[in-house]
Design a protein around this motif. Structure first.
Motif: not given
Length: 249
Positions: A62-74
């Protein structure tokens, strides 16, 4: 309806195995008579049985690095479900229902495509405000991508204001005048509506309330726990529940 409707789910991490996806697909096959596509968005397709008619796709970028890279909080508190509002959502169009993996369908769900409304969701049982429970929600594929933009641009503010994905999604859609709820009783909580109260938990088995279509399992127990009478909490007793085994397959 001339075009097929869509049923989607999302699986990430290790909390639920591929067997949950396969069971969900089987339940939908039995309880939805409308022509439909069943799509599972996932970070790991291992064990998902495409022979059951499951379309397996990657969780949308979705063009949001936190989500696209599966950051822990996401990956906590349901946040990755927000990717269901990607525009476009793969090649899906038209009415789309999202289903959590840890539900048990016990009756026809054709009716979930009948009520009008831009976004239909369960009214959260434990909240007095507009919060919805996003275990079951319906929208038009590609709609509500503004929620993704809001999360991208105001992440810190959003995370200060809400505890989880369902508060974020439903409270914002309520402010926009786009939120409606399923008729009361269609979606029920296993703990709130099926379990006997108090000491009767030791003597009576959980039952399906009249008119229920989908039973929601939030927190403990999960469906596989309840089948064998494992509550997951010291203060809650669950007798083995045969009707879950009969339906959750």
């Amino acid at each position: 309806m001339s075009q097929p409707v869509n049923i989607i789910c999302i699986k990430w991490g290790q909390k639920y195995g591929s067997d949950y996806v396969n069971r969900l697909r089987a339940m939908v096959s039995r309880h939805l008579s409308l022509p439909h596509r069943f799509v599972c968005f996932t970070d790991d397709p291992t064990g998902i049985d495409e022979n059951l008619g499951i379309e397996v796709q990657a969780i949308p970028k979705i063009g949001f690095a936190d989500f696209d890279n599966f950051e822990p909080w996401s990956k906590g508190h349901g946040w990755l479900k927000v990717t269901s509002f990607a525009d476009p959502l793969s090649d899906l169009t038209g009415p789309t229902i999202f289903l959590d993996l840890d539900i048990v369908i016990v009756d026809s769900i054709d009716c979930f495509f009948e009520p009008e409304g831009e976004f239909r969701v369960i009214k959260e049982w434990d909240k007095s405000d507009a919060t919805g429970n996003t275990s079951v929600y319906r929208f038009e594929a590609g709609a509500h991508s503004d929620l993704i933009e809001l999360l991208k641009t105001q992440k810190d503010k959003v995370l200060r204001e809400v505890r989880n994905e369902q508060e974020f999604v439903t409270l914002n859609l309520h402010r926009q005048g786009k939120l409606d709820y399923w008729p009361k009783g269609w979606c029920v909580s296993f703990k709130r509506h099926c379990m006997p109260k108090g000491i009767m938990q030791w003597f009576k088995t959980a039952s399906i309330p009249d008119g229920a279509k989908i039973v929601i399992f939030h927190g403990k127990p999960h469906p596989d726990d309840a089948i064998i009478g494992r509550s997951g909490k010291w203060y809650r007793h669950v007798k083995p529940v045969p009707w879950i085994a009969e339906n959750w397959k």
